[in-house]
Design an enzyme around this catalytic site. Structure first.
Site, mmCIF file in Angstrom:
data_model
loop_
_atom_site.group_PDB
_atom_site.id
_atom_site.type_symbol
_atom_site.label_atom_id
_atom_site.label_comp_id
_atom_site.label_asym_id
_atom_site.label_seq_id
_atom_site.Cartn_x
_atom_site.Cartn_y
_atom_site.Cartn_z
ATOM 1 N N CYS A 12 0.810 -1.219 0.000
ATOM 2 C CA CYS A 12 0.000 0.000 0.000
ATOM 3 C C CYS A 12 0.847 1.274 0.000
ATOM 4 C CB CYS A 12 -0.870 0.092 1.245
ATOM 5 S SG CYS A 12 -1.921 -1.312 1.517
ATOM 6 N N GLY A 38 0.351 -0.102 -5.215
ATOM 7 C CA GLY A 38 -0.902 -0.833 -5.067
ATOM 8 C C GLY A 38 -1.870 -0.458 -6.162
ATOM 9 N N ASN A 113 -0.358 1.549 5.813
ATOM 10 C CA ASN A 113 0.568 0.804 4.955
ATOM 11 C C ASN A 113 1.394 -0.097 5.868
ATOM 12 O OD1 ASN A 113 2.347 -0.114 2.995
ATOM 13 N ND2 ASN A 113 3.663 1.681 3.138
ATOM 14 N N GLY A 114 1.362 -1.404 5.602
ATOM 15 C CA GLY A 114 2.123 -2.346 6.425
ATOM 16 C C GLY A 114 1.258 -3.511 6.832
ATOM 17 N N TYR A 253 13.814 -2.369 -4.524
ATOM 18 C CA TYR A 253 12.808 -2.701 -5.518
ATOM 19 C C TYR A 253 11.530 -1.858 -5.492
ATOM 20 C CZ TYR A 253 8.974 -5.434 -7.518
ATOM 21 O OH TYR A 253 7.870 -5.816 -8.204
#
Ligand code: SF4
Length: 474
Positions: A12, A38, A113-114, A253
Site C-alpha cells: 500500500c 498498489g 501501509n504495512g 525494488y
C-alpha cells in the site's frame, strides 16, 4: 503502473494533507504518483471540520475517481488517501481504505501501509469483548483499539493503541478536527513529511511531494506520532523503545527511483547496488542489460563499474492493461510474455549480463533467460542486486511462504541450473548494506533484512498471518 513480470508486491501507500482547499484533488494526485505501490483499490476521506466524507473503490486511482467524486470530496481543507495491493483470495471492497468509522460524537478515518504481526491475536481478544469486524484488514483492529477509549482522550487512546499493535505500520488518520501520521517503532515502511504553502503533507514516498509541488521537510521517525490541526503541527512519541529497521526492499525494488528515503535517493542506492555487484561478481561479457523498470538503475551501476556497455536488451510493453495483473501463478507467467521482450538487435551473438533486483520463485528469471537466448544471446550471466530471499515477509510484502521461495529450498547452483543461466551471483548482505549507504553505526545499518537473514526485527507470533493469507480468513 506495475513492475513488469515481478513476483514481489507492495501492500500500500498512504497520503495526507491538512490546510488546503483542494485537499482531495491533491490527495488524488499524490495517490496517482504512488500507484506502483498498489493497484487494486484506492480511496480518499476528507473533512470540512463538521463531518467526514469518503469515496473509495476497486481499481486504479483513475478508475475510482473522476471530477464529480473529487468535487464532492473537496468541501473542506483536509484529506487522507490510500492505494492498496490485494493478494490472493480476491479483492474485497470492504478492505479498501481509508476505513471510515462514524459515531454520533466524532468520526475517524484510517489509512495504513504495512502489516501487523499480532492482528489475529488482538482481533480474537476484541471479538471476545464484543467487537464485530466488517473487514479482514488489520486497520480495523487499530480503529477498534482506538475507539474503545475514545471518549476520554483521543490522542492518549491513539498512543495506547499504537503501543499495543506490533509489526509494520505507516498510518494516516483523519477526524473532523485533526490529522495524525504515525510510524511503527522500527519505521519498517517509509513515511515523509512535507509542506505545500501553509498546508502540511504526509506521504509514503517523496515522489508524491514532487508531483503536487510540495517541499520535503523530513521523514517521520520510528515511534513518532504527529498531530496536525488548526493550531499547527505537534510531534510526540508513543514509545521510547525504537530501533530503526526500514525495509531494505524499499531501496532495492519497491519505491520509485525519484523518491528519497531518509535522505537517500532510491535510484542512487540502486546504482550503488549494481556497482557493488560488479565488484563482487565481475564477468567477461559484451553487454549489460536490466530487467525493466526496477533493475535498470542497478544495471547502469554494474555497467559503469565494469566498463561493459549498458544496453536496452529488454523492453516492456507499456500498454498491457490491468487484465494481466493477476495474482495466480499461471497468469503471472503468461503476463511476463505479454509484458517483456528481448531486443534481438542488441543481444544477438552477444554475451549478456542480465541484472535483476531479486528472484522470488524463479519462474520469471527462467522465462527472461529463455527470452534472451531465443533472441540470440550466446551467454546469459544473471546478477542479482540483493541477497537470496530465503524467508517470508510478515510486514506487508507478498513474498509467499518459505516453501515457494526458491532460495529457501535450493542452492545458488541449483537455481542457476533451473533458470538456465551460464552463471548466477547474488549480492552479499554486507555488500547490500554498504551500497545502500545508511548509517553503519546503527544495528544492521537501520535496515530490516529479515527476508534475507530470517532475523525479524519484531516478535513473530505463532498465529501471525502473512499478508496474502489474510483474505482467506473471511
Ligand atoms: S522482511 Fe524483507 S520485504 Fe519484509 S520488511 Fe523486511 S526487508 Fe522488507
Amino acid at each position: 503502473m506495475h513492475y513488469v513480470g515481478k513476483e514481489l508486491n507492495e501492500e500500500c501507500a498512504v497520503f495526507g494533507i491538512w490546510g488546503h482547499e483542494k485537499a482531495a484533488k491533491l490527495a488524488y494526485y499524490g495517490l496517482h504518483s504512488m500507484q506502483h505501490r498498489g493497484q487494486e483499490g484506492a480511496g480518499i476521506a476528507s473533512t470540512d471540520g463538521k463531518a467526514l466524507y469518503d469515496h473509495k473503490g476497486l481499481g486504479l486511482v483513475n478508475d475510482v475517481f473522476d471530477n464529480e467524486t473529487l468535487d464532492a470530496l473537496d468541501k473542506g481543507f483536509a484529506a487522507i488517501g490510500h492505494v492498496r495491493y490485494s493478494t490472493q483470495g480476491g479483492n474485497i471492497y470492504a478492505n479498501v481504505q481509508p476505513l471510515v468509522f462514524r459515531s454520533q460524537k466524532d468520526s475517524l478515518s484510517v489509512a495504513h501501509n504495512g502489516n501487523l504481526v499480532n492482528a489475529h491475536k488482538l482481533k480474537g481478544e476484541l471479538e471476545e469483548r464484543g467487537s464485530i469486524f466488517q473487514t479482514t484488514s488489520d486497520t480495523e483492529v487499530i480503529a477498534h483499539l482506538i475507539k474503545r477509549d475514545y471518549a476520554d482522550n483521543f490522542l492518549e487512546s491513539v498512543k495506547h493503541a499504537l503501543s499495543i499493535i506490533k509489526g509494520a505500520y505507516a498510518l494516516t488518520m483523519l477526524t473532523e478536527h485533526q490529522m495524525i501520521a504515525a510510524l511503527d517503532p522500527h519505521g519498517l515502511r517509509p513515511l515523509s513529511l512535507g509542506k505545500l504553502g501553509d498546508a502540511w503533507v504526509v506521504a509514503s514516498e517523496t515522489c508524491a511531494f514532487d508531483l503536487i509541488g510540495a517541499k520535503y521537510v523530513r521523514d517521520v521517525k520510528p515511534g513518532e506520532i504527529i498531530v496536525i490541526d488548526n493550531e499547527g503541527l505537534h510531534s510526540d512519541f508513543f514509545t521510547t523503545r525504537t530501533e530503526p529497521a526500514i525495509c531494505s526492499m524499499e531501496y532495492i525494488y519497491f519505491s520509485r527511483p525519484d523518491s528519497n528515503i531518509q535522505g537517500i535517493n532510491v535510484h542512487a542506492a540502486r546504482k550503488n547496488l549494481g556497482r557493488m555487484l560488479a565488484q563482487e561478481a565481475p564477468v567477461e561479457a559484451d553487454v549489460v542489460t536490466g530487467v525493466p523498470d526496477s533493475s535498470i538503475s542497478a544495471a547502469i551501476g554494474y555497467a559503469e563499474a565494469t566498463g561493459i556497455p549498458y544496453e536496452l536488451g529488454m523492453i516492456k510493453n507499456r500498454y498491457v492493461g490491468r487484465t494481466f495483473i493477476q495474482p495466480s501463478q499461471e497468469l503471472r507467467e503468461q503476463g511476463v510474455k505479454m509484458k517483456l521482450s528481448a531486443v534481438r538487435a542488441i543481444v544477438e551473438g552477444k554475451r549478456v549480463v542480465m541484472v535483476d533486483d531479486s528472484i522470488v520463485r524463479g519462474t520469471t528469471s527462467r522465462r527472461i533467460v529463455g527470452m534472451l537466448r531465443d533472441a540470440g544471446a550466446t551467454e546469459v550471466h544473471v546478477r542479482i542486486s540483493s541477497p537470496p530471499i530465503t524467508h517470508p515477509c510478515f510486514y506487508g510484502i507478498d513474498t509467499s511462504t518459505s516453501s515457494e521461495l526458491i532460495a529457501s529450498t535450493h542452492s545458488v547452483e541449483d537455481i542457476r541450473e533451473m533458470i538456465g543461466a551460464d552463471s548466477l551471483v547474488y549480492l552479499s548482505v554486507e555488500g547490500m548494506q554498504k551500497a545502500i549507504g545508511r548509517d553503519p553505526a546503527m544495528k544492521n545499518c537501520g535496515q530490516c533484512m529479515a527476508c534475507f537473514t530470517g532475523k525479524y526485527p519484531t516478535e513473530i507470533y505463532p498465529d501471525t498471518v502473512l499478508p496474502h493469507e489474510k483474505e482467506l480468513l473471511v
